[in-house]
Design an enzyme around this catalytic site. Structure first.
Site, PDB file in Angstrom:
ATOM      1  N   TYR A   1      -5.937   7.292   3.426  1.00  0.00           N
ATOM      2  CA  TYR A   1      -6.271   6.260   2.443  1.00  0.00           C
ATOM      3  C   TYR A   1      -5.566   4.943   2.776  1.00  0.00           C
ATOM      4  CZ  TYR A   1      -6.131   3.544  -1.822  1.00  0.00           C
ATOM      5  OH  TYR A   1      -6.213   2.511  -2.720  1.00  0.00           O
TER       6      TYR A   1
ATOM      7  N   GLU B   1       0.825  -1.212   0.000  1.00  0.00           N
ATOM      8  CA  GLU B   1       0.000   0.000   0.000  1.00  0.00           C
ATOM      9  C   GLU B   1       0.862   1.267   0.000  1.00  0.00           C
ATOM     10  OE1 GLU B   1      -3.079   0.185  -0.745  1.00  0.00           O
ATOM     11  OE2 GLU B   1      -3.463  -1.956  -0.619  1.00  0.00           O
TER      12      GLU B   1
ATOM     13  N   ASP C   1      -9.462   6.757  -2.654  1.00  0.00           N
ATOM     14  CA  ASP C   1      -8.416   7.488  -3.396  1.00  0.00           C
ATOM     15  C   ASP C   1      -9.060   8.093  -4.648  1.00  0.00           C
ATOM     16  OD1 ASP C   1      -8.850   5.375  -5.080  1.00  0.00           O
ATOM     17  OD2 ASP C   1      -6.745   4.831  -5.305  1.00  0.00           O
TER      18      ASP C   1
HETATM   19  N1  ADE Z   1      -3.980   0.463  -5.350  1.00  0.00           N
HETATM   20  C1  ADE Z   1      -3.817   0.723  -4.057  1.00  0.00           C
HETATM   21  N2  ADE Z   1      -3.952  -0.394  -3.325  1.00  0.00           N
HETATM   22  C2  ADE Z   1      -4.185  -1.400  -4.194  1.00  0.00           C
HETATM   23  C3  ADE Z   1      -4.390  -2.793  -4.059  1.00  0.00           C
HETATM   24  N3  ADE Z   1      -4.370  -3.358  -2.854  1.00  0.00           N
HETATM   25  N4  ADE Z   1      -4.606  -3.506  -5.167  1.00  0.00           N
HETATM   26  C4  ADE Z   1      -4.617  -2.909  -6.369  1.00  0.00           C
HETATM   27  N5  ADE Z   1      -4.429  -1.608  -6.556  1.00  0.00           N
HETATM   28  C5  ADE Z   1      -4.199  -0.863  -5.487  1.00  0.00           C
END
Ligand code: ADE
Length: 387
Positions: free
Chosen positions: A149, A66, A167
């Protein structure tokens, strides 16, 4: 005109087909949530940080992915994620890593403050929390480098907490679903509440990833694939001829242009090139780079070679033989465009470590191993070519 299709003007002034007959208008959160999860179960991508459905996730891996995914796309993140996991398979290993090794492994991923905060966070979790990540949104939010987020995403994905991870992608999806007519920056709270209302008790992590997945693969900013969307029948934008018009855009303020000079200084005897560590705060804070002037929006900077020569002697008075290279370095940061002129020089005398604060000498092959930010890699490439 065929049958009952009627051309209508919606409130935004777009011309669209009235698809009211195709739209079920079911905006019930429980129904929407069920539809999205069903779609996700059939269409989820097999990403490096995901486990098989129903298999618990390692909080370290969730956190690592993340943080990397903040402002960066899945395709760019994947090789970095795998490299980090191989080098530092758990939070204690990462916490005891050498700072420079982590910065080098991060080089190219951008937004370097993330890498510094990643290390800070790993050390805090390893040393103060016995290697255990907090399992609540509030606890995660208190750690370095974890914003609202990421805290919501980690809490939901790693710990099954009911949390709304919102987001830009998710704002776009919901703005289209509900036909929200304000720019994204003004929609965060409303979208957060709407998403929270849909998060199912049983699968909050899957729901968070399903929202991201829908935004990334179907409800794309440009060219959305409404025909395969599980929410099409409930979607306000999907019923129009121009779904990509949501969310409405705020008027764009153009990025300012900044200019400056960068100095490539070699030491007699081919012993290397001068790098300095940039001040800890601000853009590229704490990163290694070639010495530069300030980057200024003032007109006049960098327009004349004699100015580059003058600033080179002023910035590094112990060096000489200055020569302005023809090429210009162009780089765009989030908030401005940068253009740098390159001045090449030679350090003739002896070197005392305190002469250039944070400075040191690196041979070309060592430079390649340094965690140089992208703009400095461009300088390196230009100087090598014109050497
Ligand atoms: N963007 C942010 N977190 C994500 C996730 N866990 N899987 C795919 N795209 C992402």
């Amino acid at each position: 005109m065929v049958g009952s299709d009627i051309i209508v003007f919606n409130f935004s002034g777009f011309c669209g087909l009235n698809m009211a007959s195709a739209k079920s208008n079911n905006t019930n959160p429980t129904v929407l949530s069920r539809q999205l999860l069903k779609w996700f179960d059939a269409n989820r991508r097999d990403l490096a940080w995901r486990t098989a459905p129903g298999v618990a996730r390692d909080p370290y891996r969730v956190w690592l992915s993340e943080v990397m995914l903040q402002q960066t796309q899945v395709v760019s993140v994947t090789p970095y994620y795998l490299k980090f996991l191989k080098n530092w398979p758990n939070v204690h290993k990462l916490a005891s890593a050498d700072d420079d090794a982590v910065m080098v492994a991060w080089a190219g991923l951008g937004y370097y403050a993330r890498a510094r905060n990643l290390l800070k966070c790993a050390r805090q979790v390893s040393l103060e929390l016995d290697g255990v990540f907090p399992d609540s949104e509030a606890g995660l939010l208190a750690l370095p480098g974890i914003g609202p987020y990421s805290a919501a995403a980690i809490a939901a994905i790693a710990f099954g907490r009911k949390a709304a991870a919102v987001d830009g992608n998710v704002v776009r999806v919901v703005a289209r679903l509900d036909g929200l007519d304000r720019p994204p920056a003004k929609l965060k709270a409303k979208v957060g509440a709407r998403v929270m209302g849909m998060v199912p008790k049983a699968r909050p992590g899957d729901f968070a990833e399903a929202c991201m997945e829908l935004g990334a693969t179907v409800c794309r900013a440009r060219n959305p694939a409404c025909d395969i969307c599980p929410w099409l029948k409930s979607c306000h934008a999907g019923a129009s001829a121009t779904p990509e018009m949501w969310p409405v855009r705020s008027p764009k303020t153009p990025k300012p242009h900044r200019k400056g000079w960068v100095f490539w200084v070699e030491r007699d005897g081919g012993e290397g090139v001068l790098l300095v560590r940039r001040p800890p705060k601000g853009l590229l804070g704490g990163m290694m780079g070639f010495p530069t002037t300030e980057w200024s929006t003032q007109a006049g900077t960098q327009s004349r070679n004699d100015e580059g020569l003058r600033l080179a002697s002023q910035t590094l008075p112990k060096a000489g033989d200055w020569q302005v290279l023809e090429a210009r370095i162009k780089h765009t940061f989030t908030h401005f465009h940068l253009e740098l002129g390159v001045v090449r020089g030679r350090w003739a005398g002896a070197w005392r470590a305190d002469e250039v604060p944070g400075g040191d000498w690196y041979r070309a092959n060592e430079l390649e191993k340094q965690a140089l930010p992208s703009v400095m890699r461009k300088v390196f490439a230009v100087a090598q070519k014109q050497g």
